[in-house]
Write an enzyme that holds these catalytic residues in place. Structure first.
Site, PDB file in Angstrom:
ATOM      1  N   THR B 187       0.835  -1.198   0.000  1.00  0.00           N
ATOM      2  CA  THR B 187       0.000   0.000   0.000  1.00  0.00           C
ATOM      3  C   THR B 187       0.870   1.248   0.000  1.00  0.00           C
ATOM      4  O   THR B 187       2.092   1.139  -0.021  1.00  0.00           O
ATOM      5  CB  THR B 187      -0.935  -0.014   1.219  1.00  0.00           C
ATOM      6  OG1 THR B 187      -1.542   1.253   1.312  1.00  0.00           O
ATOM      7  CG2 THR B 187      -0.178  -0.269   2.505  1.00  0.00           C
ATOM      8  N   GLU B 270      -8.041  12.665  -2.200  1.00  0.00           N
ATOM      9  CA  GLU B 270      -8.010  13.858  -3.057  1.00  0.00           C
ATOM     10  C   GLU B 270      -9.414  14.410  -3.281  1.00  0.00           C
ATOM     11  O   GLU B 270     -10.287  13.713  -3.791  1.00  0.00           O
ATOM     12  CB  GLU B 270      -7.349  13.533  -4.400  1.00  0.00           C
ATOM     13  CG  GLU B 270      -5.835  13.446  -4.280  1.00  0.00           C
ATOM     14  CD  GLU B 270      -5.136  13.096  -5.581  1.00  0.00           C
ATOM     15  OE1 GLU B 270      -3.943  13.378  -5.680  1.00  0.00           O
ATOM     16  OE2 GLU B 270      -5.782  12.534  -6.469  1.00  0.00           O
TER      17      GLU B 270
END
Lengths: 402, 402
Positions: B187, B270
C-alpha cells in the site's frame, strides 16, 4: 459500406416511434420498433449479478426462438430491483402493447433504462401505447432513439448498405450510452437490424463475436449497468447462400456498424470533452492486450490527465502495471500520443523520452486523442474506446439519481 | 490504548527530520527517520507490475534481515520508470545519507513518491543530507511526515501506548495518502514503529495480517501506485515473553493503529468532502464480503452520489452486482445509510423501501457517512474506507502531473 439515412428504418418492414410517457420529466421516454413481418432475434445481456426485470423475461422469450414483431423501450426508469412488482410491470407493458398492435404477447421484447429501484407508474399505459402505435413511421427511427436516451447528449443511429457475395444487404443500429458504461459481455442498450436472412443461432454466434470487439471495448466510468442489452435482428428479406466467405463478409459489416456505434457512445460519455482510443500493440496474448487497454481506459487518473490535456505517461504506465497482465516487461514498454495535431512519443524502453511540452499540448488539445502502447513482447493487439473525465462528469452524477 | 503525542518520536531512540530539497516547488520533500540503536524491519510493497526503483532495492535489503538505522523518503518525484538512472539514484541517495550519518549503506532503507518517469536531480544532495541530519529531533516526527506529503492536506501520524501482558509497549505510525490510492497487498507509504521486541519474521507475519484489515481496505480512486510501501520496525526496547496471548494483544494494538491511519488517509482522499465507511454484513465468504465492499467503495457512480448527498441505493446495488461475488441473492440484500444525523434504511429484500427524503438528506449531509449492506446469506463481514468523489478530485488531477 455505403451510409444510409433513417437509422433502422433504412431497412424495409421496420417502423419506429417514440413519445413522452411521463417516466422522465419532459423528454421522450417510450420508444417502439415494429417489424410487421416478424424478425429473428438474438440477444446478449449484462453480466452484472443484479439484473433488470426485463432481462430474465427477454432471455426466456429468446430461448423459444420464434419470430418477434416489436421491441418496446422506456427510459427514465430502469425497472430494476422492484421485486414482484417489477416482473408484473414487464408483463403489463408487453400485454398492453401486444393488444394495441394486435399481435401475440410473446412477439414483444422489452427493455428499460434509467433510475434503479423505483416502481414504474403505468397509469394510462394503454392510451400511451395507442399513441405510440399511431405515430409509427417508416421514415426514420430518430424518435425511438430519442426515447432511449438518459444523459446522452445526441441520438446515436447508423445504417449501412454493403455487398455480401452478389447480394446487397443492409444493416443498421440504434443505441444509447452516456453513464454506467463498462460493458461486460452484454452491454448498454443497442438494437441492430439486418435484412440478411439469418437463423437465430447464426445471429447469436455473430453477435457474441462482434460484441467482444466492439461494445465490450468501451468504458465511460467503470460501472456496469444491470440493464445492458444488445439485440441483433434479421428481417430475412435478402436470401443469401451462407458459406465461410459470405458469413465473413457479413461479419465485417456488422463489426464496422458495432464499432462505429461504440465510438459514438464513447464520444457521448457523461461529461466527455474528448474521445479517446487506447491501442495496445505487441502483447504476448490477446487477453493481456485487452486487460491493459481496459485498465488504462478505466483509470480515473489517466482520464483526468486527458481532461487536463497533460501528456502524463506516468499514470498510463502505472495503470498498465495495475491491470495485472500475465506477461509484462517494464523495460520494453513504449508509449505515444497521437491526434490530428501530430504524434509525440513520450516513453521508450519503459523510461521517459525528452519531448516538446508545447507540441505535446497541441496533440493533447485535440477533441480526439489516441494513446498508443507498445508492449514489445508478442503479436497481439487490442483497441478500447473511452472519453476523458471532466468536471461535468461529477456534476451530472452528483445531481442525477440513476 | 492511550494516545501519545509526537508521532513515531513518541518512542525512545527514534529521531526525525524533514526539509525542502527542491523535488517540489517549495514544500518539504525530503524526510528522515533515524534509529541510532538500530531496528528490525519488515515491509510489504505494491502489487502493481510497474514498481518504483526503491522497491526492488528495499526488498533485497530486507531479505538480508539485519538491523536498520534509517528510512529516507522523498516526495515530489516517484523515481519510477527511470531505467538505469533510477537504480543509480537509489544508490546515490543511500550512500550519501550513510556517509553523513556515519553508518553502513545497507542500514538505510529508502522510499520515493511523486511524479513518475522524471529522473531525480541530486545536485548538492550531500549538503541537503547534512542539513537533514543536523535538524534531527527526538521531539516530533511532524517534519518527516510533512516531507512525505504529495496532495495530502494534513499530516497523518499517530502514537499509542498499551499493555501487552504485564509490559507497556508503544506503537506509532506515519503515513501519506491522497491520490493513486487503491492498495493491493502492499500500500501507500506508511512507516510503523514499535518498541516491543520482535524478530523480522514475526514483524513480517504481523504486518501481512494487519495490512489485509487496514491499509488494503482503503480506496480513494481505484488506482494502485507503483510506489506503495509499508514498513513495520521494532526498536526492541521492551522485551516480552511472546505467546499466543501476548501476540494477540500486540496485534490488536497494531490493528487499531493501522486502521486509524487508514481512516485518516480516506478522510484526506483527493478532493474528499466526506469520509465513507462501507460495511458488508452476512456474506457467505469473507472474500465475497471484501469484494463487494471494495466494489461499492470504488464505484465512481456511488462516490459522486455521495458527493451529491443522494441516498442513491440503486447505484450501490448495481455496484454490488458488478463486483461479481461468488454467492449473491438479489432478494436478500438490505441497504441502509447511517451518520450522526441518524439511520435510514432504503432497501430490503432487494427492493426499495419508502423513505423520507428529508431525513435521508440529513443523514447524507454529514461529513462522515456509513453505508451498511446486509447480504442475508452467511456470517462473514468486512469494512472498507473511502471518500466521496468531488469536483475538486477532477481539478486536482487535471492539474497535477503525478
Amino acid at each position: 459500406m455505403k451510409k444510409l439515412n433513417g437509422g433502422v428504418c433504412a431497412l424495409e418492414d421496420v417502423l419506429a416511434s417514440g413519445l413522452h410517457a411521463g417516466f422522465k420529466q419532459q423528454k421522450k421516454d417510450l420508444g417502439l420498433l415494429y417489424f410487421p413481418k416478424g424478425v429473428k432475434v438474438a440477444g446478449v445481456f449484462t453480466k452484472n449479478a443484479i439484473q433488470s426485470h426485463h432481462i430474465k423475461y427477454d432471455q426466456a422469450l429468446l430461448r423459444q426462438n420464434h419470430s418477434f414483431k416489436a421491441i418496446l423501450t422506456n427510459s427514465g426508469n430502469a425497472n430494476t430491483c422492484n421485486g414482484v412488482v417489477g416482473d408484473e410491470t414487464v408483463l403489463q407493458m408487453v400485454n398492453t402493447l401486444a393488444r394495441t398492435l394486435k399481435i401475440q404477447a410473446d412477439e414483444v421484447l422489452v427493455c428499460s433504462t434509467g433510475v434503479i429501484g423505483v416502481p414504474m407508474n403505468l397509469n394510462d399505459f394503454d392510451k400511451k401505447c395507442a399513441r405510440l402505435v399511431c405515430q409509427l413511421t417508416k421514415e426514420d427511427s430518430l424518435s425511438a432513439v430519442e426515447a432511449m436516451m438518459t444523459t446522452d447528449t445526441f441520438a446515436k443511429q447508423l445504417a449501412y448498405e454493403f455487398k455480401v457475395g452478389n447480394k446487397t444487404v443492409k444493416i443498421a443500429g440504434i443505441t444509447k450510452g452516456a453513464g454506467m458504461i463498462h460493458p461486460n459481455l452484454g452491454t448498454m442498450l443497442a438494437y441492430l437490424v439486418t435484412d440478411a436472412d439469418l437463423e437465430q443461432a447464426q445471429l447469436h454466434s455473430l453477435l457474441k463475436d462482434v460484441v467482444g470487439d466492439s461494445f465490450n471495448c468501451l468504458t465511460v466510468d467503470g460501472d456496469t449497468s444491470p440493464n445492458d442489452t444488445v439485440f441483433l435482428a434479421s428481417t430475412g428479406k435478402v436470401k443469401i447462400t451462407w458459406n465461410d466467405e459470405t458469413l465473413a463478409g457479413f461479419y465485417r459489416g456488422l463489426l464496422e456498424l458495432s464499432q462505429e456505434l461504440t465510438r459514438l457512445m464513447a464520444k457521448d460519455g457523461e461529461g466527455a470533452t474528448k474521445f479517446v482510443e487506447v491501442i495496445v500493440k505487441c502483447a504476448q496474448t490477446h487477453a493481456d492486450a485487452l486487460k491493459i487497454a481496459k485498465g488504462v481506459a478505466t483509470s480515473n487518473l489517466v482520464k483526468t490527465a486527458l481532461y487536463g490535456q497533460d501528456a502524463n505517461w506516468g499514470r498510463i504506465i502505472s495503470a498498465i502495471g495495475q491491470s495485472q497482465p500475465e506477461y509484462l516487461q517494464a523495460d520494453k514498454i513504449a508509449i505515444a500520443f497521437e491526434s490530428e495535431a501530430g504524434y509525440v512519443q513520450v516513453c521508450k524502453h519503459g523510461v521517459g523520452l525528452p519531448f516538446d511540452e508545447t507540441q505535446a499540448l497541441a496533440v493533447m488539445s485535440e477533441q480526439s486523442v489516441t494513446i498508443i502502447i507498445d508492449l514489445g513482447l508478442g503479436v497481439s493487439n487490442s483497441k478500447v474506446w473511452t472519453c476523458d473525465m471532466s468536471l461535468d462528469y461529477i456534476k451530472i452524477n452528483a445531481d442525477y439519481r440513476s
